[in-house]
Structure formats: structure tokens, C-alpha cells
Write an enzyme that holds these catalytic residues in place. Structure first.
Site, PDB file in Angstrom:
ATOM      1  N   MET A  50       0.833  -1.206   0.000  1.00 45.09           N
ATOM      2  CA  MET A  50       0.000   0.000   0.000  1.00 45.09           C
ATOM      3  C   MET A  50       0.865   1.252   0.000  1.00 45.09           C
ATOM      4  O   MET A  50       0.604   2.210  -0.742  1.00 45.09           O
ATOM      5  CB  MET A  50      -0.913  -0.034   1.226  1.00 45.09           C
ATOM      6  CG  MET A  50      -1.932   1.102   1.299  1.00 45.09           C
ATOM      7  SD  MET A  50      -3.238   0.985   0.067  1.00 45.09           S
ATOM      8  CE  MET A  50      -2.774   2.298  -1.060  1.00 45.09           C
ATOM      9  N   LYS A  51       1.905   1.254   0.834  1.00 43.16           N
ATOM     10  CA  LYS A  51       2.735   2.451   0.967  1.00 43.16           C
ATOM     11  C   LYS A  51       3.504   2.762  -0.312  1.00 43.16           C
ATOM     12  O   LYS A  51       3.534   3.910  -0.768  1.00 43.16           O
ATOM     13  CB  LYS A  51       3.713   2.286   2.129  1.00 43.16           C
ATOM     14  CG  LYS A  51       4.694   3.450   2.309  1.00 43.16           C
ATOM     15  CD  LYS A  51       3.989   4.759   2.614  1.00 43.16           C
ATOM     16  CE  LYS A  51       4.954   5.942   2.604  1.00 43.16           C
ATOM     17  NZ  LYS A  51       5.916   5.908   3.704  1.00 43.16           N
ATOM     18  N   VAL A  52       4.146   1.771  -0.916  1.00 39.46           N
ATOM     19  CA  VAL A  52       4.979   2.093  -2.086  1.00 39.46           C
ATOM     20  C   VAL A  52       4.117   2.439  -3.298  1.00 39.46           C
ATOM     21  O   VAL A  52       4.527   3.261  -4.125  1.00 39.46           O
ATOM     22  CB  VAL A  52       5.990   0.977  -2.420  1.00 39.46           C
ATOM     23  CG1 VAL A  52       6.914   0.725  -1.237  1.00 39.46           C
ATOM     24  CG2 VAL A  52       5.329  -0.303  -2.874  1.00 39.46           C
TER      25      VAL A  52
END
Length: 303
Positions: free
Chosen positions: A168-170
Site C-alpha cells: 500500500m505504501k509504495v
């Protein structure tokens, strides 16, 4: 429940400060200055990551890369060398999902849980208690850590099994990194053709092109001439590369993402990896022959 934090730099320090508001937190960082700042918030500095692991049930960690996380967990004086079975490590680094899953499997054999909970929004949102938390772990692991995460921010998203937080973050950061460069280019294009940058930003914020870069970066940093946003070009490029690696490992074509990766590489070749991320606008201004930043704008954090 006893909490520790390893890696209390800019982002980790802000997150640990939130934890200190409602918990006693043991901390370790290679920087004595970073530890001292947390001690001023009520934390207790310990001599090593191993000591933090030995003294606590849950240890948060926030470093720059998954390679650094592995060393901090499995090194001679790492967290795992001190942590007892039943402990949990919460990785808040922007990391590699595949490496995270491998580390989780190794720790599981030792009776230690690993859950990834990277964040998005920057240190200022961490301090304000509004940052987004993206968790990857089992339902049971998430249920265990959620009450602690709520002391950081109410904006918590359980994204799936371990590694999902990093996915999700990248992907979020690739979108943000792409928007930054495209928004800089588009505003420079408008300015080159006679428009005032303030007018451009105000009009686009009411139109279909509205995004975070216009809403936050331009209004809080670019237009006032305070370019410092607390993030470097090198770190942004690292996040983009993590996303393109994820795409390659997942066999997903990433044509625009690949171009963004090359674009940041070119900017870094010119300005250096340690330059403030908003200095990318200077690169674009030079190429366009347009002046978007006000005269005297500076990336100095004390300006």
C-alpha cells in the site's frame, strides 16, 4: 504492555513522540541527538536495539530501507537477539514487501510476530495525530496492535496479510512522486505562458486537476518560498524504485512509473540525492525557462 522504538529520526521520532504521549517508551538510535529529543518527551534511551527488544513486548522500528531493518532485527545486537517469544516487531519503514515477508517467516520460527505498518503524510501529520497507518498482518496480529496504533492516529487501514502495508505504501508513494513532477511541470508550463503561479494553483484546486501537491506542497511551501518539506530527492527515488521493483517481481507493466523512476534519476544526477525533494521544481524551472518560485525562495529548514 511495554513498548520500544528503534530508529527515531525524522519520521520515527515523530511517531515515537505520539506513543510517548500515552505510553512509557524505550528508544534506541545510532544518533545520540535523536535519542535525547525523545528523552525530552519522556522516553528512556537504551544502549542497543537488543536491549530494547529484551525490555519490551512490542518494538516499533523505522529506518530507511529493508536491508537496514534486517540488520537491526537480526544483527548481533539486534532486536531479535533480546526479544522473548510472544513479542511483536512493528516495521514502519517504507520497505520491500517481499523482504518483509521473508523476515516475518524467520521471526515466526523464533516465536516472534512481525507486522508492517508504514505511514503516509509526513512528520507534521504524525505529530498532529492525523497520519495514515497502513497495516499488513493477520487479523489476530492487527487486533493486538490496533489499540496501540490508535494512540498515533485514528486513520488506520488493515490492508491484508504481512507485507500488504508495504505494498500500500509504495504504490501510494509512486502516485505521490508522479503527481509531484507532473504538477511542477504543468504549473511551469502555465507560468511560461504568462499566468501567475498563485492563480494557477487556486484555479486548479477548484478543477479536476486538484491533488496533494497543489493543496499542500504549493500552498504551504512553494508559494510562500519555504521549499523545505523534510524529505529528500534520494528518499523519494528510493520509494519509486521500491514500487517499480514490486511491479517487476509481480510481473506488472509499469510504463509511466518507469519514466518517473528515470526522471528522478536525472534530477538527482543534477542536484544530488540529499537535496530537498521540492528542489525538483528548480530543475524543471531551468528546463522551462520559467520562474514559479518567488524570488529568495529557500530549501533551508531555518529560513
Amino acid at each position: 504492555m511495554k513498548l520500544g522504538y528503534v530508529g527515531v529520526g525524522s519520521m520515527g521520532g515523530a511517531l515515537a513522540t505520539r506513543l510517548c504521549s500515552s505510553h512509557q517508551v524505550d528508544v534506541f538510535d545510532l544518533s545520540a541527538t535523536a535519542v535525547a529529543k525523545l528523552e525530552a518527551e519522556g522516553a528512556k534511551g537504551l544502549p542497543s536495539a537488543r536491549d530494547v527488544g529484551a525490555a519490551n513486548d512490542i518494538v516499533f522500528i523505522c529506518l530507511q530501507t529493508s536491508d537496514q531493518v534486517r540488520k537491526a532485527i537480526f544483527g548481533e545486537n539486534g532486536i531479535a537477539a533480546g526479544m522473548k517469544p510472544g513479542g511483536m516487531i512493528v516495521d514502519q519503514t517504507t520497505g520491500d514487501a517481499f523482504q518483509t515477508r521473508a523476515m516475518a517467516a524467520e521471526l515466526e520460527a523464533m516465536g516472534i510476530d512481525l507486522i508492517d505498518v508504514p505511514v503516509s503524510g509526513g512528520p507534521q501529520y504524525a505529530i498532529a495525530g492525523t497520519i495514515a497507518l497502513m497495516a499488513g498482518g493477520s487479523d489476530a496480529q492487527f487486533a493486538r496492535i490496533k489499540p496501540v496504533l490508535e494512540t498515533i492516529s485514528p486513520n488506520i487501514f488493515h490492508c491484508g496479510p504481512v507485507g500488504s502495508g508495504h505494498v500500500m505504501k509504495v504504490t501510494n508513494n509512486l502516485l505521490a512522486a508522479s503527481q509531484r513532477l507532473l504538477t511542477f511541470e504543468v504549473v511551469a508550463l502555465a507560468v511560461k505562458n504568462g499566468l501567475n503561479p498563485k492563480t494557477v494553483v487556486e484555479a486548479m484546486l477548484k478543477g479536476s486537476g486538484r491533488n496533494y501537491v497543489l493543496d499542500v506542497t504549493f500552498q504551504r511551501h512553494i508559494l510562500p518560498g519555504k521549499l523545505h518539506q523534510g524529505f529528500t530527492l534520494g528518499l523519494m527515488h528510493k520509494d519509486v524504485k521500491l514500487a517499480t521493483k514490486l511491479a517487476a517481481d509481480s510481473e506488472v507493466p509499469l510504463l509511466i512509473g518507469g519514466l518517473v523512476d528515470e526522471y528522478y534519476g536525472a534530477i538527482i544526477n543534477d542536484l544530488g540525492a540529499d537535496a530537498e525533494v521540492n528542489m525538483a521544481l528548480r530543475y524543471i524551472e531551468d528546463a522551462a525557462g520559467a520562474h514559479v518560485c518567488p524570488e529568495g525562495a529557500s530549501a533551508d529548514p531555518d529560513a
